[in-house]
Design an enzyme around this catalytic site. Structure first.
Site, PDB file in Angstrom:
ATOM      1  N   SER A 158       0.611  -1.692   0.251  1.00  0.00           N
ATOM      2  CA  SER A 158      -0.062   0.075  -0.034  1.00  0.00           C
ATOM      3  C   SER A 158       0.935   1.194   0.257  1.00  0.00           C
ATOM      4  CB  SER A 158      -1.197  -0.080   1.017  1.00  0.00           C
ATOM      5  OG  SER A 158      -1.883  -1.243   1.149  1.00  0.00           O
ATOM      6  N   ARG A 173       7.289   6.367  -3.930  1.00  0.00           N
ATOM      7  CA  ARG A 173       7.907   6.762  -3.001  1.00  0.00           C
ATOM      8  C   ARG A 173       7.462   6.820  -1.775  1.00  0.00           C
ATOM      9  NH1 ARG A 173       3.878   9.655  -4.435  1.00  0.00           N
ATOM     10  NH2 ARG A 173       5.590  10.563  -6.701  1.00  0.00           N
ATOM     11  N   ASP A 211      -3.911  -1.225  -1.409  1.00  0.00           N
ATOM     12  CA  ASP A 211      -5.045  -1.540  -0.495  1.00  0.00           C
ATOM     13  C   ASP A 211      -6.463  -1.118  -1.330  1.00  0.00           C
ATOM     14  OD1 ASP A 211      -4.416   0.786   0.178  1.00  0.00           O
ATOM     15  OD2 ASP A 211      -4.473   0.983   2.030  1.00  0.00           O
TER      16      ASP A 211
HETATM   17  C1  BGC Z   1      -0.107   5.316   0.016  1.00  0.00           C
HETATM   18  C2  BGC Z   1      -1.143   4.584  -0.739  1.00  0.00           C
HETATM   19  C3  BGC Z   1      -2.546   3.851   0.415  1.00  0.00           C
HETATM   20  C4  BGC Z   1      -2.694   4.388   1.242  1.00  0.00           C
HETATM   21  C5  BGC Z   1      -3.648   4.489   2.204  1.00  0.00           C
HETATM   22  C6  BGC Z   1      -0.723   6.577   1.351  1.00  0.00           C
HETATM   23  O1  BGC Z   1       0.105   6.752   1.969  1.00  0.00           O
HETATM   24  O2  BGC Z   1       0.572   5.775  -0.502  1.00  0.00           O
HETATM   25  O3  BGC Z   1      -0.482   3.384  -1.471  1.00  0.00           O
HETATM   26  O4  BGC Z   1      -3.124   3.334  -0.407  1.00  0.00           O
HETATM   27  O5  BGC Z   1      -1.614   5.235   2.011  1.00  0.00           O
HETATM   28  O6  BGC Z   1      -3.233   3.130   2.671  1.00  0.00           O
END
Ligand code: BGC
Length: 502
Positions: A158, A173, A211
């Site tokens: 995620s 990142r 996610d």
């Molecule tokens: C991430 C996402 C993720 C979200 C929720 C963010 O910090 O960059 O990819 O979907 O958090 O988990």
């Protein structure tokens, strides 16, 4: 006081009566800083829509709008057994999911592992090694003594990743406080697979999943009105299904224009340029002191990782300027990230007129004995921070709906803030009504766009995306799949494995 939408039960009318004038003024100042009125919500939403569209046009846009190569919704009749690995911000979860013949059903067995805090700043090798160890433990425990064949895995990773294929992902990142060298800018799949191979864990990675995409797919599996998947947890983000013809940055691939493609918006990065979001001096400090300053501007005002920290910074400031906690030991409150969003939510839920629970929490957690007016201030501050988060997050949902011209839909939402932060859902719904100018809904009638609790996206959603990918391999449709040949090998395993026992 400035009007701020719901300040729901317990009703504590007149509770500010005994608050000294100086603190009332401080509360007013905070209300002005943290309140986002309807007009501002609308302005943010319009800017948001433009940013989503820019992200679809060009690689490297602020809101990256990452194509995920999850191409279409499940029918509800997907079958087979799949592993899912969920590397969230806080826990690591391994699941085995069985999709039976019955429409929209699933069985799941799962184990949770703590994600040690040190791992967030460890080496890449330690990270992949730890994750592979957890998977190995899970497989050995649940399949003891079995002759193991390769099992298909949906890996819920995620973080923002550029995907040229569903089984590939270059980390753009780190977010959510992760800061591990040597991972950004690289495909995360090969080192992860190498760690599994070293341990002899027989797994084929079928899909790398965000996610939000998992949430979209898992929710749509049981509710076909779901068009958006959102996470309001440690981080914050959304995914929805776009048509390939509406993604100009994929034009060179000549994909059929009506082919669906799930887009992981990565909207946490919205307004990194600081054009519209009403940032306070506290938001500026959060950003400056984070491992990635200048990144995730929207997320840093909304997500669970930051709400407690914003609260802590305000209280410290009020203490340093001589307004609260005079003569108290501040050493615990001085520790960065020592409060999480559940602390604020618990303050908001304090049922006692004299805010006794709030006072007890301050004493137990922070060794601070607050006065009653100080408790009133912390209560109001929690409401302000929690309300701002909910209202801003609705701007993202409204922006996607406006971009897609959806007047009605369901939004599947998950994450600790959505599920556990008191009033978050009601405050978000209220903001949507204001942004989209809905006439007052009749009692008991649902709003046209509803944000509802989602199915388990990181587990069941990842398994479904793995199943959808294997189905494409089976049908000889290899678009967006990097290693169809290795997926071929585990199709019979997915289909033939026994139903996991509870
Ligand atoms: C991430 C996402 C993720 C979200 C929720 C963010 O910090 O960059 O990819 O979907 O958090 O988990």
């Amino acid at each position: 006081m400035v009007g701020l939408g719901p300040r729901k039960p317990p009703s504590r009318k007149g509770s500010m009566a005994d608050v000294p004038k100086d603190l009332v003024e401080q509360i007013k100042r905070l209300e002005e800083l943290f309140t986002v009125p309807t007009e501002k919500l609308k302005e943010i939403t319009n800017h948001f829509m433009g940013e989503l569209e820019k992200g679809l046009q060009k690689d490297g846009s602020t809101v990256p709008m990452n194509p995920t190569w999850c191409m279409g919704f499940p029918t509800g009749y997907e079958t087979g057994t799949y592993l899912a690995l969920d590397m969230g911000g806080t826990n690591l979860r391994v699941c085995e999911i069985n999709l039976p013949e019955e429409k929209g059903e699933f069985d799941i067995i799962q184990s949770k592992y703590r994600m040690p805090e040190e791992l967030k700043t460890a080496t890449a090798e330690e990270l992949w090694g730890y994750i592979a160890d957890c998977l190995q433990q899970f497989v050995e425990y649940h399949h003891e003594g079995e002759e193991l064949e390769e099992m298909p895995l949906g890996f819920t990773f995620s973080y923002p990743a550029t995907q040229d294929y569903v089984d590939h992902g270059v980390l753009q990142r780190w977010t959510k406080g992760f800061d591990i060298d040597g991972v950004e800018g690289h495909d995360v799949v090969p080192p992860f697979m190498a760690a599994l191979e070293e341990r002899g864990v027989p797994i084929v990675l079928a899909a790398l999943v965000n996610d939000t995409t998992g949430t979209l797919i898992a929710s749509a599996y049981t509710d076909t009105d779901v068009k958006i998947g959102c996470i309001f947890g440690t981080g914050c983000n959304a995914a929805y299904m776009e048509e390939c013809g509406k993604i100009p940055k994929l034009a060179h691939m000549n994909l059929p224009p009506d082919l669906p493609m799930a887009i992981n918006c990565e909207w946490g990065a919205f307004d990194n340029e600081h054009k519209v979001l009403p940032r306070t001096p506290y938001d500026v400090i959060i950003d400056k002191e984070s491992p990635r300053p200048g990144q995730q501007a929207f997320e840093k005002m909304i997500a669970g990782l930051y709400l407690g920290e914003i609260f802590r910074l305000v209280l410290l400031d009020l203490h340093d300027t001589g307004h609260i906690f005079e003569g108290q030991d501040m050493s615990k409150l001085k520790k960065p990230y020592s409060l999480d969003s559940s602390f604020l939510s618990a303050i908001e839920e304090d049922p006692f007129e004299n805010l006794q629970e709030t006072a007890d929490m301050f004493q137990n957690k922070l060794s601070i004995v607050p006065t009653r007016p100080e408790c009133e201030l912390t209560r109001r501050l929690s409401e302000l921070i929690g309300t701002r988060a909910a209202r801003l997050s609705s701007c993202g949902v409204a922006a996607i709906c406006k971009h897609k011209k959806w007047d009605t839909c369901h939004v599947g939402a998950d994450g600790s803030v959505f599920n556990k932060y008191t009033h978050f859902k009601a405050r978000g719904a209220q903001a949507l009504r204001e942004i989209l100018d809905w006439p007052k809904s009749k009692r008991g009638q649902p709003d046209p766009i509803e944000i509802l609790p989602a199915e388990d996206g990181s587990g069941v959603g990842a398994a479904l995306i793995a199943a959808l990918t294997l189905k494409r391999v089976e049908e000889g449709n290899h678009a967006g799949i990097r290693h169809p040949e290795s997926l071929m090998k585990c199709i019979h395993k997915a289909k033939g494995a026994a139903k996991p026992s509870e």
